[in-house]
Design an enzyme around this catalytic site. Structure first.
Site, PDB file in Angstrom:
ATOM      1  N   THR A  52       0.740  -1.432  -0.136  1.00 21.98           N
ATOM      2  CA  THR A  52       0.069   0.034   0.024  1.00 21.98           C
ATOM      3  C   THR A  52       0.839   1.136  -0.121  1.00 21.98           C
ATOM      4  OG1 THR A  52      -1.791  -1.235   1.048  1.00 21.98           O
ATOM      5  CG2 THR A  52      -1.960   1.123   1.305  1.00 21.98           C
ATOM      6  N   CYS A  80      30.604   3.266  11.445  1.00 14.89           N
ATOM      7  CA  CYS A  80      30.619   3.264  13.012  1.00 14.89           C
ATOM      8  C   CYS A  80      30.286   1.931  13.591  1.00 14.89           C
ATOM      9  CB  CYS A  80      29.862   4.244  13.504  1.00 14.89           C
ATOM     10  SG  CYS A  80      30.040   5.895  12.983  1.00 14.89           S
TER      11      CYS A  80
END
Ligand code: PLP
Length: 505
Positions: free
Chosen positions: A241, A328
């Site tokens: 949707t 990171c």
């Protein structure tokens, strides 16, 4: 230290704040057009209308037909859809894909994955600023090549490629061209018909729109297959949707592209003057951005000898948000693949910061950032203690005056065991529950690879904890230097602050 503390956001290449007009549009759509665009009644028809209006606005912005646009969940999804389509269609016949080596991970990791599935992946030649050698690329394209991938502008250094020249080559050679235009939109003019590419991808959150909505341009008659199968949405190419409110928000953000382009010469001036003044503070620093051929807002700088994780945390302590060029929280803390491809050493890569200015960045903001950096260069003092991995020895580990705070996330904990006697909690838990930490001990913060530790320790300092330290380069480095201690003690007597404090926030 500073009279006026400011919040300065200089990470606009990571994402941008949502423009107020966009927020309004999103809210109105959520309120008024909640119907499923596939249904037939009035409210649903309104939603379908919103979608088609948005498609029109966005396609006008890019100078393409609205039949050539597919809304996706992200630009990453759009990149995946194109690359996997071409691979599957050509699998046994043409299985070579050529890409620039400085593409976003949503390209590079798909290519590395397809390599394991039999695709032949080649990276093209670039110079030290990242500009593609188009002659070499032309020679590299052979009869086995199906697709060339080249971003219009790079997210880390801002380098812009001559996509028009590249599309001439791919046209002549009869191969498809995918261009990731995520960073370019709103920063330089993007006219897809003029660029003459076959596929292009975009993302709303880089242009002051919402996150979680991307766009895939597929030139009419170019092949495309769904990545997500299901309903008939987006002409059967992207099931699910439709994200109506975010699509409306994306289109609203696109309406401001002309305004953004008009403001870009000022933005560029500000970026240039920032770079010049940084150089005055320290002439040793290296500017990795080639301004003549770069985005107006992007500045990649190497500060030799200064670890970017530590520097980034310090800037954050003073309210300044910037990005590092390296990943990171990864197990192996690899330096940025983009900087490596430019020939920048792993060491320099860990000394590199990316400043990406935005349309609300002011001269005063830049002055403030410069004053913080200048002060740091002047006295090099750091608000918390930095403990090297070697320093954290057996005595220190078992000293009762030390409180070892392990701020890794659960997935990192699976990869490496914790220090003995440590207290585990992730950084977001600490942010909400710092008051449960002791004030009469030295808090030694340790993370996985050296990124979260400096941030959390400076956060604790800002909350009034007097004796705070972090372990430089995290547990990965500590284990490297203390493998004997790791085998002997790691994982012993660990306390989990989250499970022990069930009623914490
Ligand atoms: N391509 C580039 C060049 C980007 O900078 C980014 C975002 O960081 C992406 C693709 C991915 O965009 P999204 O967050 O919509 O997946």
């Amino acid at each position: 230290l500073f009279k006026f503390r400011r919040e300065v956001y200089l990470d606009n290449n990571a994402t941008t704040p949502v423009r107020k007009e966009v927020r309004r549009k999103i809210n109105a759509t959520l309120k008024n057009c909640y119907g499923n665009p596939s249904s037939l009644y009035k409210n649903a028809r309104n939603s379908a209308e919103i979608l088609e209006d948005a498609r029109k606005i966005v396609s006008l912005s890019l100078n393409v037909s609205s039949t050539e646009i597919i809304f996706t969940g992200s630009a990453s999804e759009a990149n995946n859809t194109v690359i996997k389509t071409i691979f599957e269609l050509n699998n046994s016949k043409k299985n070579k894909i050529i890409s620039s080596p400085i593409e976003h991970p949503s390209v590079i990791s798909v290519l590395e994955y397809l390599k394991t599935r039999g695709a032949e992946i080649e990276y093209c030649r670039i110079d030290k600023f990242g500009t593609i050698d188009i002659n070499a690329l032309e020679k590299q394209i052979d009869n086995n090549t199906a697709l060339v991938i080249c971003m219009l502008a790079n997210n880390e250094t801002g380098i812009i490629q001559n996509i028009k020249a590249i599309s001439k080559v791919t046209k002549t050679k009869g191969v498809y061209l995918l261009s990731d235009c995520v960073q370019a939109l709103g920063k330089i003019p993007v006219d897809l018909k003029d660029l003459d590419v076959d596929y292009a991808v975009f993302s709303a959150h880089k242009i002051y729109g919402p996150k979680g909505i991307g766009l895939l341009y597929v030139r009419n008659n170019c092949p495309i297959q769904p990545l997500i199968h299901g309903g008939h949405q987006e002409r059967g190419i992207r099931a699910g949707t439709e994200n109506t409110h975010n699509i409306a928000g994306f289109a609203e953000a696109c309406k401001f592209i002309p305004q953004m382009l008009a403001e870009n010469s000022n933005l560029k001036k500000l970026t240039l003057s920032f770079a010049g003044k940084l150089k005055q503070i320290n002439s040793d620093l290296i500017i990795n951005t080639l301004f003549e051929k770069s985005l107006p807002n992007t500045l990649s700088v190497t500060f030799p000898g200064i670890n970017n994780a530590v520097f980034m945390a310090l800037l954050d302590y003073y309210g300044i948000s910037v990005a590092a060029g390296s990943a990171c929280n990864t197990q192996d803390d690899r330096p940025s693949h983009v900087l490596s491809a430019l020939g920048i050493s792993a060491e320099y890569s860990r000394n590199t910061l990316r400043f990406s200015l935005g349309h609300s960045t002011s001269e005063k903001d830049i002055e403030y950032v410069l004053s913080v950096i200048k002060n740091y260069f002047k006295d090099q003092s750091f608000p918390v203690t930095i403990i090297s991995p070697r320093q954290l020895n057996e005595n220190m580990l078992f000293d009762e005056n030390n409180y070892i705070l392990d701020v890794r996330y659960w997935h990192d904990r699976k990869l490496l065991k914790s220090l003995p006697n440590s207290y585990e909690a992730n950084p977001s838990f600490i942010k909400k529950n710092f008051h449960i930490l002791p004030n009469d001990k030295q808090i030694i913060v340790i993370c996985q690879s050296g990124y979260d530790g400096p941030f959390v320790s400076l956060f604790l300092k800002s909350k009034g904890f007097k004796n705070v330290a972090f372990v430089f380069a995290g547990l990965i480095a500590w284990k490297l230097y203390n493998s004997d201690l790791y085998s002997k003690y790691a994982g012993l007597n660990i306390k989990n602050l989250i499970t022990e404090n069930k009623f914490a926030k």
